[in-house]
Design an enzyme around this catalytic site. Structure first.
Site, PDB file in Angstrom:
ATOM      1  N   ARG B 296     -12.862  25.471  14.332  1.00 58.98           N
ATOM      2  CA  ARG B 296     -14.165  26.148  14.241  1.00 58.98           C
ATOM      3  C   ARG B 296     -14.463  26.965  15.491  1.00 58.98           C
ATOM      4  NH1 ARG B 296     -17.602  21.622  10.664  1.00 58.98           N
ATOM      5  NH2 ARG B 296     -16.555  22.285   8.752  1.00 58.98           N
ATOM      6  N   TYR B 439     -14.314  30.796   6.153  1.00 64.96           N
ATOM      7  CA  TYR B 439     -13.358  29.675   6.276  1.00 64.96           C
ATOM      8  C   TYR B 439     -13.705  28.711   7.401  1.00 64.96           C
ATOM      9  CZ  TYR B 439     -10.143  32.634   9.289  1.00 64.96           C
ATOM     10  OH  TYR B 439      -9.558  33.403  10.227  1.00 64.96           O
ATOM     11  N   GLU B 440     -13.046  27.570   7.382  1.00 66.25           N
ATOM     12  CA  GLU B 440     -13.388  26.441   8.283  1.00 66.25           C
ATOM     13  C   GLU B 440     -14.836  26.000   8.100  1.00 66.25           C
ATOM     14  OE1 GLU B 440     -11.025  25.015   9.599  1.00 66.25           O
ATOM     15  OE2 GLU B 440      -9.523  26.601   9.605  1.00 66.25           O
ATOM     16  N   GLY B 441     -15.298  26.032   6.865  1.00 69.17           N
ATOM     17  CA  GLY B 441     -16.672  25.648   6.575  1.00 69.17           C
ATOM     18  C   GLY B 441     -17.556  26.870   6.566  1.00 69.17           C
ATOM     19  N   GLN B 446     -22.112  25.059   8.081  1.00 66.58           N
ATOM     20  CA  GLN B 446     -22.307  24.850   9.524  1.00 66.58           C
ATOM     21  C   GLN B 446     -23.775  24.547   9.808  1.00 66.58           C
ATOM     22  OE1 GLN B 446     -19.644  24.794  11.469  1.00 66.58           O
ATOM     23  NE2 GLN B 446     -18.305  25.507   9.821  1.00 66.58           N
TER      24      GLN B 446
END
Lengths: 594, 594
Positions: B296, B439-441, B446
């Site tokens: 992240r 991406y990555e959440g 978040q």
């Protein structure tokens, strides 16, 4: 696969209940266009857009346009057939003069149809869209002879139109145009030069293309005062309507670009091409502006269109995609909930929708002004409509395309990773929407047009009259349910008045101050105007409800109005604060430090 | 053609004057990394990024990745050579443990190098970037035997890494994962399932790929508590470091997507592929989170990177493009002025730059916390750093990518129509930046992580301590020149305190209220944190000036600080107003009306 359903019912509600279509029936052309007729037209248009335009949007993006070795351009599969259906249905000339074969319907109706078509397939819609703008310019400025030769074919969609302004060394600054026009002694000119970024400059959708080209007649003064407008056809028109000689112009290449892949963006080379003057020599910019103003409203509608189609697909996905549980139901076993249970997903969707409905209302409101300005026999009414239209055109172009793009991005976000891959079509909406912020005058140029010309013109007559109209609408909405909306609009109205005053006070001393705040001013005025539309929509919805009509759509409109006024409209305060920063912080850093 | 120059001098100023790098020399690993050493490393990295990575960014986008009939994937021309130079230079293992062959430098240095690399070529940088995250997860959780087998090769960049979470039916909601792992009775597992959106899932840059895969062991509980993490190599590692058997996993297809065309986004099929447990059974999510948290921060730096490279190109274009005249000089003949004379062009450029410098400071500040959390021997200091890092990770991921994308769009706008065509590379920055928000959440996730976990955790210890630190910095900046900055930060600090209080009061009763405001809260906290960074940067610049250093860059920093605080930071008030709207307006519209 993406889908699209034209919002016909919502448009009809806007026309009837919010804009009071019937009150315009005294206008020439409106008598034959009562709401029942308009409804039939819109439902036909919806069918064509949904069934012929939309299914080839994604494939058209994937395939793109191809320039062949002989300089011809092949459009994506299916475009030819869909275009033919559109042209043969009389849609190109929907609001064109019946003298040239047009349907003679109000421009407002054509503008709505253009939104549907651009939502279904923006690249394809650009071909006839540019033709419509070219028709307007030719009709307003060309000689009777040129009109007779070209307009019937253009109105019928048999020939298409383009606008040629940009050159490698000049975009915004048209004074730098170098394309030359040399009199041939036989009433025509020979054009020499290269134009770039010419949308629909070459294609295979119809047999002829009529280019409107800004160029400089030999010996003309420098700058924009030396520009003339020329009609330069791919094939010259014979008096019997058949095709004459092939002109010496060609598509040199097509651009590889971010989106609108289905529309050929061409480099056009004019090698002594024969052209005819449209309007007076050295008055080309004025003639071209007829085309550009109409095109700007068209681009505004493209921004809205991408926002609408992106919204529809995101809303459907949010109702269907099962992922996670509603808050407070964590740990529950069994299948997941649709993601529309999540407040943040709803925030994204409602932000888009609260924009779309008001933006559609504002565009229709401005289109009606365009109709009034065009056909009214009452000079005062005409002037008033021209003022309003002039003021709102840059606002609509700038705000509807900026927000339209932002909304396409938001809608894409609802899809998560699935929004980034091509198959759902969401990333195409983003890429297509992006150009609307740039072409027909980048949005920063719209803001300068607003602050530098449209607002100060005639002692601020247009802006004062528009703000007074909004003010009056506040007293005209006493209903208790409208209180939060009224208060929010009132506060924002105060912000735009203060901002206008600040610009007046500080822009005169230093024009950089006006320019520094221009972009925020454009969005501030847009925010207020959309709030005004929500007040009118909410009032109309209440009225329907009080007449006993119960529909969840009416309740939704009231809630959307509050949503807009609670979450989005307060942005006007931030805009005002930025405007008050003036130019100093912008201009004090030396260029070389950037 | 686009260009890129890594901002080494600016980074050195941040590290030395703003973050006081020398005060950390007592930390393990920092002693060998004094500022002189860091400078050498950064200048080497800059050279590699500018000369090897950047020149193949545009071509890599155009060419994309190709899946061959045998399932192998070919990356764009030049990627292999550039990757080899990167790996052989020791850059993959820059902050990895020297026990596995890493350089053992602070993570902060690696994070800065990652920004340079991602700005030069984001698609290419993703390959080693994912390896770095995989190294962190393996190092933290795998058995000693697995570490010995895999880490040296990964650290050397000879083998790359991936993370496999997403499946067609599950993205955010990992509890829905169905990939199965069956014990093979010989200490390993056989994995069956399909993973999608696997970045760098298959490629030709190195000889082996180590997949970290979340799956469910037969009989494991449903939901996330039944997930385990597996190391599933393309080729099994032999104890001597050579390649063993080819595993039964394959790339089924690669996605056609909006951007990062140079990185292969794969559908990965696991057909009884052999894998080894990383960490404990059913504790896979915890192990994966080591990778995700580091990833992240990496994605945050990608957002900043795209913003930076887009800025640099837009600033150069604005200094060089001649178009129009400065206001007040209209009608002047001769050539046009560079467009940087226009306030609105400067508004766009400075909005980007005022973000970039503070965002870079904040990312370095958080990276330093990651270093302290990792290596400090003092438990109190460690806990404090973990708190700070945990709090800031979702903020950095969400805010730096949202704004990074917005800024790429702004920078593209500076180019007008030339920004929409591919050759200047601006539209690529926009398309590449777009994925970082997803991406990555996704950024909405978040925001939920921030509001639902990071802020309330331990009675709000982390947020209170961070806000107190900002508060203390206000009294630590008494200089008269800093007054407007101090006042603006102070006001925004009040906004975040009020927002925190509102969420506490209203989120407990109804968690939808917290979720409804989460996105605005994330950006509100981000805005305050960036303001805090500007206060520190401005203070450091003043200090240098008072020491007799005169440089236009220092003056520019002071002006940028004021610009940020005058125009951008006041957004916090709007965010607070939105948060206070709560969930009611979002949740009251029935799903079927959307």
């Amino acid at each position: 696969m993406p889908s699209y359903s034209a919002p016909v019912d919502e448009v009809l509600f806007l026309l009837s209940d919010v804009l009071h279509w019937d009150r315009h029936s005294n206008l020439p052309g409106f008598g034959e266009a009562d709401l029942a007729t308009v409804e039939i037209v819109l439902r036909e248009a919806a069918k064509l857009c949904e069934q012929a335009f939309q299914p080839i949007n994604l494939t058209g993006d994937r395939e793109g346009c191809r320039r062949n070795p002989d300089g011809s351009v092949t459009t994506p599969a299916g475009f030819k057939e869909a275009y033919r259906a559109y042209a043969q249905g009389g849609w190109v000339g929907l609001s064109a003069d019946s003298a040239w074969g047009g349907q003679g319907l109000p421009y407002t109706v054509a503008s709505i149809v253009n939104e549907f078509a651009a939502a279904a397939n923006m690249s394809l819609t650009m071909y006839p869209g540019l033709t419509q703008s070219a028709i307007a310019a030719v009709n307003a400025h060309a000689s009777q002879e040129l009109k007779q030769l070209y307009l019937p074919k253009m109105v019928a969609g048999e020939w298409s139109g383009t606008m040629n302004l940009t050159e490698p060394q000049c975009g915004t600054d048209l004074g730098l145009i170098t394309t030359q026009a040399i009199e041939d002694g036989r009433g025509a000119y020979r054009l020499h030069g290269t134009k770039i970024f010419i949308s629909a400059g070459e294609h295979d959708l119809c047999e002829n293309i009529v280019h409107l080209v800004l160029a400089r007649i030999e010996g003309a003064p420098p700058g924009t005062k030396g520009l003339s407008l020329f009609l330069v056809p791919k094939f010259e028109a014979r008096p019997d309507g058949s095709l004459g000689e092939r002109n010496t112009l060609s598509c040199g290449s097509i651009e590889h670009k971010m989106g609108i892949h289905g529309n050929a963006t061409c480099v056009m080379n004019y090698d002594g091409a024969r052209g005819w003057l449209v309007g007076e020599a050295n008055r080309g910019l004025a003639a071209m502006f007829v085309m550009m103003n109409e095109a700007r409203l068209g681009v505004a509608s493209q921004g809205l269109a991408q926002s609408e189609v992106a919204y529809q697909n995101a809303a459907r996905y949010a109702r269907e995609r099962l992922q996670g549980r509603a808050l407070g139901r964590r740990g529950a076993n069994g299948r997941a909930d649709p993601i529309i249970v999540h407040p943040d997903v709803r925030r994204m969707l409602l932000s888009i929708r609260a924009f779309n409905e008001a933006a559609r209302a504002l565009l229709a409101y401005a289109s009606l002004q365009a109709d009034v300005a065009r056909v009214s026999a009452d000079p005062a009414e005409k002037l008033h409509a021209e003022d309003r239209l002039g003021l709102l055109t840059p606002v609509l172009k700038g705000v509807l395309t900026d927000r339209g793009f932002d909304n396409a991005v938001l809608a894409q976000q609802v899809f998560g990773g699935h929004g980034y891959v091509a198959e759902h079509g969401m990333e195409q909406f983003v890429r297509d929407a992006r150009i609307t912020m740039i072409y027909e005058g980048a949005n920063g140029v719209q803001a300068l047009d607003l602050v530098g010309r449209k607002v100060p013109r005639d002692g601020g007559r247009a802006i004062r009259s528009f703000l007074d109209e909004i003010d009056a609408s506040l007293s005209d909405a006493p209903e208790q349910e409208l209180e939060p909306i009224r208060l929010a609009v009132k506060e924002s109205l105060e912000h735009i008045r203060q901002a206008s005053f600040w610009l007046l006070e500080n822009g005169l001393a230093n024009p950089d101050n006006a320019a520094a705040g221009s972009y925020d001013y454009m969005h501030l005025l847009g925010g207020v105007a959309l709030g005004y539309m929500w007040l009118r929509i909410a009032k109309a919805a209440l009225l329907r409800k009080s007449a006993g009509v119960e529909a969840p759509e009416l309740d939704a409109k009231l809630r959307l109005a509050k949503f807009y006024c609670g979450r989005m409209l307060p942005e006007t305060g931030l805009r005002l604060a930025r405007i008050r920063c003036g130019a100093q912080d912008l201009m004090s850093i030396p260029a070389e430090v950037f």
